[in-house]
Design an enzyme around this catalytic site. Structure first.
Site, short mmCIF file in Angstrom:
data_model
loop_
_atom_site.label_atom_id
_atom_site.label_comp_id
_atom_site.label_asym_id
_atom_site.label_seq_id
_atom_site.Cartn_x
_atom_site.Cartn_y
_atom_site.Cartn_z
N HIS A 1 38.38 32.29 -19.23
CA HIS A 1 39.43 33.28 -19.50
C HIS A 1 39.01 34.69 -19.09
CE1 HIS A 1 41.34 30.46 -22.69
NE2 HIS A 1 41.70 30.15 -21.45
N CYS B 1 40.67 45.06 -9.22
CA CYS B 1 41.52 46.09 -8.60
C CYS B 1 42.78 45.47 -8.02
CB CYS B 1 40.75 46.79 -7.48
SG CYS B 1 41.75 48.04 -6.63
N THR C 1 36.66 26.83 -32.00
CA THR C 1 37.97 27.07 -31.40
C THR C 1 39.04 26.34 -32.20
OG1 THR C 1 39.31 26.97 -29.37
CG2 THR C 1 37.70 25.20 -29.69
N SER C 2 40.22 26.97 -32.26
CA SER C 2 41.31 26.44 -33.09
C SER C 2 42.07 25.33 -32.39
CB SER C 2 42.30 27.57 -33.43
OG SER C 2 42.85 28.09 -32.22
C1 BV8 Z 1 48.28 28.63 -18.41
C2 BV8 Z 1 41.94 35.98 -22.99
C3 BV8 Z 1 49.55 27.91 -16.57
C4 BV8 Z 1 42.70 37.06 -23.62
C5 BV8 Z 1 43.12 34.06 -23.77
C6 BV8 Z 1 54.82 29.62 -22.74
C7 BV8 Z 1 54.68 30.56 -21.73
C8 BV8 Z 1 53.51 30.69 -20.97
C9 BV8 Z 1 52.44 29.85 -21.25
C10 BV8 Z 1 52.58 28.93 -22.26
C11 BV8 Z 1 53.74 28.79 -23.00
N1 BV8 Z 1 53.55 27.80 -23.91
C12 BV8 Z 1 52.30 27.31 -23.78
C13 BV8 Z 1 51.72 27.97 -22.77
C14 BV8 Z 1 50.39 27.79 -22.27
C15 BV8 Z 1 49.54 28.89 -22.90
C16 BV8 Z 1 49.24 28.47 -24.31
O1 BV8 Z 1 48.50 27.55 -24.53
N2 BV8 Z 1 49.85 29.20 -25.28
C17 BV8 Z 1 49.63 28.89 -26.68
C18 BV8 Z 1 49.69 30.19 -27.50
C19 BV8 Z 1 50.70 27.89 -27.12
N3 BV8 Z 1 48.34 28.95 -22.09
C20 BV8 Z 1 48.27 29.80 -21.07
O2 BV8 Z 1 49.13 30.61 -20.80
C21 BV8 Z 1 47.05 29.63 -20.20
N4 BV8 Z 1 47.46 29.56 -18.82
O3 BV8 Z 1 48.76 27.78 -19.11
O4 BV8 Z 1 48.56 28.78 -17.09
C22 BV8 Z 1 49.63 28.18 -15.14
C23 BV8 Z 1 49.66 27.10 -14.27
C24 BV8 Z 1 49.75 27.35 -12.93
C25 BV8 Z 1 49.77 28.66 -12.45
C26 BV8 Z 1 49.71 29.73 -13.35
C27 BV8 Z 1 49.64 29.50 -14.70
C28 BV8 Z 1 46.12 30.84 -20.31
C29 BV8 Z 1 45.59 30.92 -21.70
C30 BV8 Z 1 44.52 32.01 -21.75
C31 BV8 Z 1 45.02 33.19 -22.53
N5 BV8 Z 1 43.90 34.10 -22.73
N6 BV8 Z 1 42.06 34.86 -23.87
C32 BV8 Z 1 41.80 37.81 -24.55
O5 BV8 Z 1 40.76 37.27 -24.98
O6 BV8 Z 1 42.19 38.94 -24.84
S1 BV8 Z 1 43.38 32.92 -24.99
C33 BV8 Z 1 42.62 33.37 -26.44
O7 BV8 Z 1 43.02 32.44 -27.46
C34 BV8 Z 1 41.13 33.17 -26.44
O8 BV8 Z 1 40.52 33.52 -25.23
C35 BV8 Z 1 40.95 31.72 -26.70
O9 BV8 Z 1 40.84 31.04 -25.50
C36 BV8 Z 1 42.27 31.29 -27.26
C37 BV8 Z 1 42.09 30.46 -28.48
O10 BV8 Z 1 41.41 31.22 -29.38
P1 BV8 Z 1 40.11 30.60 -30.09
O11 BV8 Z 1 38.93 30.93 -29.24
O12 BV8 Z 1 40.30 29.17 -30.44
O13 BV8 Z 1 40.09 31.50 -31.36
P2 BV8 Z 1 41.01 31.31 -32.66
O14 BV8 Z 1 40.98 32.60 -33.41
O15 BV8 Z 1 42.32 30.71 -32.28
O16 BV8 Z 1 40.21 30.20 -33.48
C38 BV8 Z 1 38.91 30.49 -33.92
C39 BV8 Z 1 38.38 29.23 -34.55
O17 BV8 Z 1 37.04 29.46 -34.98
C40 BV8 Z 1 39.16 28.82 -35.78
O18 BV8 Z 1 39.41 27.42 -35.74
C41 BV8 Z 1 38.24 29.15 -36.95
O19 BV8 Z 1 38.32 28.20 -38.00
C42 BV8 Z 1 36.89 29.04 -36.30
N7 BV8 Z 1 35.88 29.92 -36.89
C43 BV8 Z 1 36.04 31.15 -37.42
N8 BV8 Z 1 34.84 31.62 -37.85
C44 BV8 Z 1 33.92 30.66 -37.56
C45 BV8 Z 1 34.57 29.58 -36.96
N9 BV8 Z 1 33.93 28.47 -36.57
C46 BV8 Z 1 32.59 28.41 -36.78
N10 BV8 Z 1 31.89 29.42 -37.36
C47 BV8 Z 1 32.52 30.55 -37.76
N11 BV8 Z 1 31.81 31.53 -38.34
#
Ligand code: BV8
Length: 229
Positions: A109, A117, A177-178
């Site tokens: 990501h 740029c 990751t969630s």
């Molecule tokens: C793609 C960079 C296709 C940003 C990130 C409608 C419109 C458009 C797209 C979509 C749509 N519906 C679905 C999609 C696909 C979309 C998607 O999945 N959306 C979700 C919301 C439904 N995905 C995309 O758009 C991806 N691209 O599909 O492209 C395409 C195909 C062809 C051509 C062009 C395009 C791109 C997704 C990337 C987005 N960017 N990050 C930034 O960082 O600012 S995503 C962002 O959330 C993070 O980078 C990470 O990857 C993601 C998930 O977050 P997590 O890392 O899991 O963190 P989270 O807080 O959720 O969970 C933390 C976990 O840790 C929890 O479970 C918690 O319990 C645990 N935890 C907490 N503390 C601890 C712990 N565990 C252990 N120890 C601890 N102490």
């Protein structure tokens, strides 16, 4: 793990939580009232580039204040010592895996420490605030640099390389990751389909926990070193 040759490890924001970096969907998951999904998009950047730059400048500044934790250190040690294939695929845009010494690593990501740029399409290291679009070190254009981060709706980096590693994996481990965001959340199913054993290490069951053969719940800084040992 002796009979397992090839390992793929997916990490998410929970891996860096104990270093002091906010996760996305936990209680600390909002940024000044904005959901990440609303700020981390090309549309948000087109609509209000200053807001999006502020979001990433704040996270880049925060990153300079924190250190890798025991989870990053244990993974870097495994990377250094594992004789078979190993790839850490991180969803995180922080540089804590690198700072802990990991080498076989890719950022699907993008990275806070990189700029892109929009004028000359070059990518380059970036430290400090990007402000109003910064000055491109390659073409010197001012105001056309964006964070080199994969936003929602954009294609993650190195998907071909990731898919090849997962197809060959004997073990797929998901850490902190969630399982909320695709395509990363689907990797465990691909790994299973190709015969890998699957392990989830997280604070609590993720959205994909039923796809894992083994699950260990607890803080990454405790559970990851235990698993690596
Ligand atoms: C793609 C960079 C296709 C940003 C990130 C409608 C419109 C458009 C797209 C979509 C749509 N519906 C679905 C999609 C696909 C979309 C998607 O999945 N959306 C979700 C919301 C439904 N995905 C995309 O758009 C991806 N691209 O599909 O492209 C395409 C195909 C062809 C051509 C062009 C395009 C791109 C997704 C990337 C987005 N960017 N990050 C930034 O960082 O600012 S995503 C962002 O959330 C993070 O980078 C990470 O990857 C993601 C998930 O977050 P997590 O890392 O899991 O963190 P989270 O807080 O959720 O969970 C933390 C976990 O840790 C929890 O479970 C918690 O319990 C645990 N935890 C907490 N503390 C601890 C712990 N565990 C252990 N120890 C601890 N102490």
């Amino acid at each position: 793990m002796s009979n397992l040759r090839n390992i793929v490890i997916l990490t998410g924001a929970g891996t860096s939580a104990e270093s002091g970096l906010a996760t996305f969907r936990g209680p600390d998951g909002l940024w000044e009232g904005h959901r990440v999904e609303d700020v981390a998009t090309p549309q948000a950047f087109a609509r209000d580039p200053a807001l999006v730059h502020n979001f990433y400048d704040a996270r880049r500044a925060r990153l300079a204040e924190v250190e890798p934790n025991a989870a990053h250190t244990a993974l870097a040690r495994l990377d250094a010592e594992w004789p078979g294939a190993l790839l850490i695929v991180t969803q995180n845009v922080d540089d804590l895996h690198e700072r802990a010494g990991a080498k076989r690593l890719l950022h699907m990501h993008g990275e806070l420490a990189s700029g892109w740029c929009l004028r000359c399409n070059e990518r380059f290291g970036w430290a400090g605030p990007m402000g109003n679009g910064g000055a491109c070190p390659a073409c010197q254009t001012v105001g056309m640099v964006r964070p080199d981060i994969v936003w929602f709706g954009e294609m993650p980096y190195e998907m071909e390389r990731i898919d090849q590693a997962i197809v060959r994996a004997d073990l797929f481990v998901s850490i902190g990751t969630s399982g909320a965001v695709y395509p990363a959340a689907g990797f465990v199913q691909t790994a299973r389909y190709h015969g890998a054993r699957t392990l989830e290490i997280n604070l609590e069951p993720s959205q994909g926990s039923l796809f894992f053969d083994e699950r260990r719940y607890g803080p990454a800084s405790v559970e990851v070193p235990k698993w690596v040992e």
